[in-house]
Design a protein around this motif. Structure first.
Motif, PDB file in Angstrom:
ATOM      1  N   TYR A  91       0.798  -1.224   0.000  1.00 32.86           N
ATOM      2  CA  TYR A  91       0.000   0.000   0.000  1.00 32.86           C
ATOM      3  C   TYR A  91       0.830   1.272   0.000  1.00 32.86           C
ATOM      4  CZ  TYR A  91      -3.885   3.126   1.008  1.00 32.86           C
ATOM      5  OH  TYR A  91      -4.805   4.136   0.952  1.00 32.86           O
ATOM      6  N   GLY A  92       1.604   1.540   1.049  1.00 31.38           N
ATOM      7  CA  GLY A  92       2.248   2.841   1.145  1.00 31.38           C
ATOM      8  C   GLY A  92       3.631   2.794   1.754  1.00 31.38           C
ATOM      9  N   GLY A  93       4.119   3.990   2.094  1.00 29.52           N
ATOM     10  CA  GLY A  93       5.473   4.128   2.586  1.00 29.52           C
ATOM     11  C   GLY A  93       5.734   3.461   3.914  1.00 29.52           C
ATOM     12  N   PHE A  94       4.781   3.577   4.850  1.00 34.33           N
ATOM     13  CA  PHE A  94       4.954   2.928   6.146  1.00 34.33           C
ATOM     14  C   PHE A  94       5.137   1.421   5.983  1.00 34.33           C
ATOM     15  CE2 PHE A  94       2.826   6.157   9.218  1.00 34.33           C
ATOM     16  CZ  PHE A  94       4.072   6.706   9.501  1.00 34.33           C
ATOM     17  N   GLU A  95       4.304   0.829   5.136  1.00 34.42           N
ATOM     18  CA  GLU A  95       4.355  -0.620   4.973  1.00 34.42           C
ATOM     19  C   GLU A  95       5.676  -1.061   4.328  1.00 34.42           C
ATOM     20  OE1 GLU A  95       0.685   0.684   6.116  1.00 34.42           O
ATOM     21  OE2 GLU A  95       1.642   1.304   4.254  1.00 34.42           O
ATOM     22  N   THR A  96       6.136  -0.297   3.345  1.00 36.07           N
ATOM     23  CA  THR A  96       7.430  -0.608   2.734  1.00 36.07           C
ATOM     24  C   THR A  96       8.543  -0.492   3.765  1.00 36.07           C
ATOM     25  OG1 THR A  96       6.674   0.157   0.567  1.00 36.07           O
ATOM     26  CG2 THR A  96       9.057   0.071   0.927  1.00 36.07           C
ATOM     27  N   ALA A  97       8.471   0.548   4.600  1.00 31.03           N
ATOM     28  CA  ALA A  97       9.485   0.730   5.643  1.00 31.03           C
ATOM     29  C   ALA A  97       9.484  -0.439   6.620  1.00 31.03           C
ATOM     30  CB  ALA A  97       9.246   2.043   6.383  1.00 31.03           C
ATOM     31  N   ILE A  98       8.301  -0.887   7.031  1.00 37.44           N
ATOM     32  CA  ILE A  98       8.204  -2.018   7.949  1.00 37.44           C
ATOM     33  C   ILE A  98       8.887  -3.242   7.339  1.00 37.44           C
ATOM     34  CG2 ILE A  98       6.615  -3.674   9.000  1.00 37.44           C
ATOM     35  CD1 ILE A  98       6.495  -1.160  10.507  1.00 37.44           C
ATOM     36  N   GLU A  99       8.588  -3.519   6.068  1.00 38.52           N
ATOM     37  CA  GLU A  99       9.145  -4.701   5.415  1.00 38.52           C
ATOM     38  C   GLU A  99      10.663  -4.607   5.288  1.00 38.52           C
ATOM     39  OE1 GLU A  99       8.758  -6.848   1.061  1.00 38.52           O
ATOM     40  OE2 GLU A  99       6.929  -6.235   2.112  1.00 38.52           O
ATOM     41  N   GLU A 100      11.156  -3.455   4.852  1.00 38.33           N
ATOM     42  CA  GLU A 100      12.595  -3.303   4.644  1.00 38.33           C
ATOM     43  C   GLU A 100      13.362  -3.288   5.968  1.00 38.33           C
ATOM     44  OE1 GLU A 100      14.072  -3.413   1.836  1.00 38.33           O
ATOM     45  OE2 GLU A 100      12.506  -3.036   0.347  1.00 38.33           O
ATOM     46  N   ILE A 101      12.848  -2.565   6.931  1.00 35.27           N
ATOM     47  CA  ILE A 101      13.536  -2.451   8.224  1.00 35.27           C
ATOM     48  C   ILE A 101      13.385  -3.735   9.029  1.00 35.27           C
ATOM     49  CG2 ILE A 101      13.580  -1.206  10.426  1.00 35.27           C
ATOM     50  CD1 ILE A 101      12.419   1.222   8.750  1.00 35.27           C
ATOM     51  N   GLY A 102      12.152  -4.239   9.098  1.00 38.08           N
ATOM     52  CA  GLY A 102      11.888  -5.431   9.906  1.00 38.08           C
ATOM     53  C   GLY A 102      12.685  -6.635   9.447  1.00 38.08           C
ATOM     54  N   SER A 103      12.764  -6.850   8.129  1.00 39.75           N
ATOM     55  CA  SER A 103      13.503  -8.010   7.629  1.00 39.75           C
ATOM     56  C   SER A 103      14.991  -7.883   7.943  1.00 39.75           C
ATOM     57  CB  SER A 103      13.285  -8.157   6.122  1.00 39.75           C
ATOM     58  OG  SER A 103      13.727  -7.008   5.412  1.00 39.75           O
ATOM     59  N   ARG A 104      15.509  -6.673   7.918  1.00 36.32           N
ATOM     60  CA  ARG A 104      16.933  -6.480   8.240  1.00 36.32           C
ATOM     61  C   ARG A 104      17.185  -6.633   9.742  1.00 36.32           C
ATOM     62  NH1 ARG A 104      16.012  -3.899   3.554  1.00 36.32           N
ATOM     63  NH2 ARG A 104      17.726  -3.671   2.048  1.00 36.32           N
ATOM     64  N   LEU A 105      16.251  -6.215  10.565  1.00 35.20           N
ATOM     65  CA  LEU A 105      16.403  -6.429  12.006  1.00 35.20           C
ATOM     66  C   LEU A 105      16.393  -7.922  12.335  1.00 35.20           C
ATOM     67  CD1 LEU A 105      14.120  -3.586  13.445  1.00 35.20           C
ATOM     68  CD2 LEU A 105      16.621  -3.671  13.451  1.00 35.20           C
ATOM     69  N   VAL A 106      15.549  -8.675  11.629  1.00 36.55           N
ATOM     70  CA  VAL A 106      15.546 -10.133  11.808  1.00 36.55           C
ATOM     71  C   VAL A 106      16.900 -10.709  11.408  1.00 36.55           C
ATOM     72  CG1 VAL A 106      14.576 -12.288  10.934  1.00 36.55           C
ATOM     73  CG2 VAL A 106      13.050 -10.420  11.574  1.00 36.55           C
ATOM     74  N   ALA A 107      17.425 -10.265  10.269  1.00 39.17           N
ATOM     75  CA  ALA A 107      18.723 -10.759   9.809  1.00 39.17           C
ATOM     76  C   ALA A 107      19.843 -10.421  10.793  1.00 39.17           C
ATOM     77  CB  ALA A 107      19.042 -10.170   8.435  1.00 39.17           C
ATOM     78  N   ALA A 108      19.652  -9.330  11.563  1.00 42.35           N
ATOM     79  CA  ALA A 108      20.643  -8.940  12.568  1.00 42.35           C
ATOM     80  C   ALA A 108      20.481  -9.703  13.880  1.00 42.35           C
ATOM     81  CB  ALA A 108      20.565  -7.438  12.819  1.00 42.35           C
TER      82      ALA A 108
ATOM     83  N   GLY B  79       1.523 -16.387   9.053  1.00 44.98           N
ATOM     84  CA  GLY B  79       2.053 -16.282  10.399  1.00 44.98           C
ATOM     85  C   GLY B  79       3.438 -15.695  10.439  1.00 44.98           C
ATOM     86  N   GLU B  80       4.128 -15.723   9.283  1.00 44.25           N
ATOM     87  CA  GLU B  80       5.500 -15.229   9.226  1.00 44.25           C
ATOM     88  C   GLU B  80       5.796 -14.720   7.822  1.00 44.25           C
ATOM     89  OE1 GLU B  80       9.783 -17.349   9.418  1.00 44.25           O
ATOM     90  OE2 GLU B  80       8.603 -17.551  11.257  1.00 44.25           O
ATOM     91  N   TYR B  81       6.614 -13.701   7.741  1.00 42.43           N
ATOM     92  CA  TYR B  81       7.011 -13.155   6.444  1.00 42.43           C
ATOM     93  C   TYR B  81       8.417 -12.585   6.574  1.00 42.43           C
ATOM     94  CZ  TYR B  81       7.000 -10.260   2.221  1.00 42.43           C
ATOM     95  OH  TYR B  81       7.304  -9.690   1.021  1.00 42.43           O
ATOM     96  N   LYS B  82       9.335 -13.092   5.768  1.00 42.52           N
ATOM     97  CA  LYS B  82      10.734 -12.673   5.798  1.00 42.52           C
ATOM     98  C   LYS B  82      11.303 -12.696   7.212  1.00 42.52           C
ATOM     99  CE  LYS B  82      10.738  -9.892   1.566  1.00 42.52           C
ATOM    100  NZ  LYS B  82      11.065  -8.604   0.931  1.00 42.52           N
ATOM    101  N   GLY B  83      10.885 -13.699   7.974  1.00 43.86           N
ATOM    102  CA  GLY B  83      11.389 -13.865   9.324  1.00 43.86           C
ATOM    103  C   GLY B  83      10.640 -13.084  10.376  1.00 43.86           C
ATOM    104  N   MET B  84       9.787 -12.165   9.972  1.00 44.30           N
ATOM    105  CA  MET B  84       8.992 -11.381  10.918  1.00 44.30           C
ATOM    106  C   MET B  84       7.748 -12.165  11.323  1.00 44.30           C
ATOM    107  SD  MET B  84       9.225  -7.667   8.969  1.00 44.30           S
ATOM    108  CE  MET B  84       9.105  -8.397   7.316  1.00 44.30           C
ATOM    109  N   ARG B  85       7.408 -12.122  12.593  1.00 43.55           N
ATOM    110  CA  ARG B  85       6.192 -12.760  13.069  1.00 43.55           C
ATOM    111  C   ARG B  85       5.024 -11.797  12.889  1.00 43.55           C
ATOM    112  NH1 ARG B  85       8.361 -15.630  18.704  1.00 43.55           N
ATOM    113  NH2 ARG B  85      10.111 -16.757  17.716  1.00 43.55           N
ATOM    114  N   LEU B  86       3.953 -12.277  12.260  1.00 43.53           N
ATOM    115  CA  LEU B  86       2.830 -11.417  11.920  1.00 43.53           C
ATOM    116  C   LEU B  86       1.632 -11.701  12.816  1.00 43.53           C
ATOM    117  CD1 LEU B  86       2.964 -11.576   8.010  1.00 43.53           C
ATOM    118  CD2 LEU B  86       4.384 -10.260   9.596  1.00 43.53           C
TER     119      LEU B  86
END
Length: 365
Positions: free
Chosen positions: A15-32, A48-55
């Motif tokens: 949808y928008g910028g917030f959602e893109t930010a969540i995906e990009e930031i959240g997946s990198r925090l998981v990788a860290a 239940g999970e997406y790119k390592g993030m729990r939904l």
């Protein structure tokens, strides 16, 4: 750390910028190595999970004044019964719920977004609410997150509040998928582009009006829709109907096609005026699109010397004509914007700054 991300539509980002930010930031925090929980608005087949993030999928009231707050209320209720080290709340409109998070002794930072109270879709009551929410976000957040220096200055000057500036990132495209464009009926460099929600502060009507005043030979492709602005949409449609060069194509949900449109346009016309660092603008810059932007401080901050700016329809008409008259110069500006995005707006850097912020919050700094 156990990090909760609250207040958006969630991921996958559609949808928008917030959602893109969540995906990009959240997946990198998981990788860290962190555990990231993202609260999402209901889905037909929730993951239940997406790119390592729990939904966590929760419902929302489908109304422009209630959708965000109703969903966040349920999200905070869920949060209170889960072990959480840090909460990141997106959108100052959710500020009335911050005391509940504080009572649970969870340090919280609020991403305040842009100047939401200036959006035309809000009446007097809505504007008063958003101004009150800004004050509450300042009062009850451990830290305020601004996505632009101009937003930092606004919170400093209006509320005397310090903040941390963390922008969005820009996806970088060095090539354009000419084959995909051709299959959809487009040619590289053969159209001007607008990508925006149909809301008055995004000035889509001004752009269409200015384009119709121009002698442009290339068509104007307008990507976007308006979930809560039917009257404004009708105005745009009425302007477009008078000029066969204007093509209203609605929403484009194929991300590959959208990437190709950004990378292949003769110019990208950006009318947003009340946000901070706008994700659509960054996406255009990262694709090397020559940008013509509405003349406000936020757009100047992001584009620097790589942009051309307009304040009215005649300015826009002249900029479109110039892009067609000198495509090589326009392409040079596009290349300059891409390098600026590559240098100043990378998701890896953005995620690292969020990680540092979360460590500071957890440590009580």
């Amino acid at each position: 750390m156990r990090i909760a991300m609250i207040g958006t539509r969630g991921v996958p980002a559609r949808y928008g910028g917030f959602e893109t930010a969540i995906e990009e930031i959240g997946s990198r925090l998981v990788a860290a190595g962190h555990e990231v929980r993202v609260y999402c608005r209901g889905a037909e087949s929730p993951q239940g999970e997406y790119k390592g993030m729990r939904l966590v999928h929760l419902p929302a009231v489908r109304h422009k004044a209630l959708e965000t707050l109703s969903h966040t209320t349920l999200s905070v209720a869920h949060l209170l019964f889960r072990r959480t080290d840090v909460a990141l709340v997106f959108n100052a409109a959710n500020a009335p719920l911050l005391p509940l998070i504080k009572l649970a002794r969870i340090p919280v930072a609020t991403h305040v977004d842009g100047l939401e109270w200036k959006r035309a879709k809000w009446n007097g009551t809505g504007r008063r609410y958003y101004l009150a929410a800004e004050r509450l976000a300042v009062r009850w957040s451990r830290q305020i997150i601004a996505d632009a220096v101009a937003i930092q200055h606004y919170y400093r000057d209006r509320y005397g509040a310090p903040s941390v500036m963390i922008p969005y990132g820009a996806p970088i495209q060095d090539d354009c998928d000419a084959g995909l464009l051709a299959r959809e009926g487009y040619q590289v460099g053969g159209f001007h582009l607008v990508v925006a929600r149909f809301e008055p502060e995004n000035h889509v009507d001004l752009i269409v009006e200015g384009y119709t005043r121009s002698s442009a030979k290339l068509p104007l492709v307008v990507v976007g829709s308006a979930p809560y602005a039917e009257e404004y949409s009708r105005r745009i449609s009425a302007l477009a109907e008078k000029d066969e060069r204007v093509r209203l194509v609605g929403g484009v949900w194929d991300q590959d096609l959208l990437d190709a449109l950004y990378a292949g346009c003769a110019s990208y016309l950006h009318g947003h005026s009340v946000g901070g660092t706008n994700p659509s603008l960054l996406r255009a810059m990262g694709a090397g699109a020559p940008v013509v932007a509405f003349d406000v401080v936020f757009n100047h901050e992001v584009l620097g010397d790589s942009g051309v700016f307009f304040a009215g329809p005649d300015d826009l008409a002249a900029a479109v004509e110039e892009a067609e008259a000198s495509p090589s110069h326009a392409r040079e500006r596009g290349d300059s914007g891409r390098e600026r995005a590559r240098t100043h707006y990378t998701w890896d850097d953005v995620a690292a700054r969020y990680e540092r912020l979360c460590h500071d919050l957890e440590a009580g700094a």
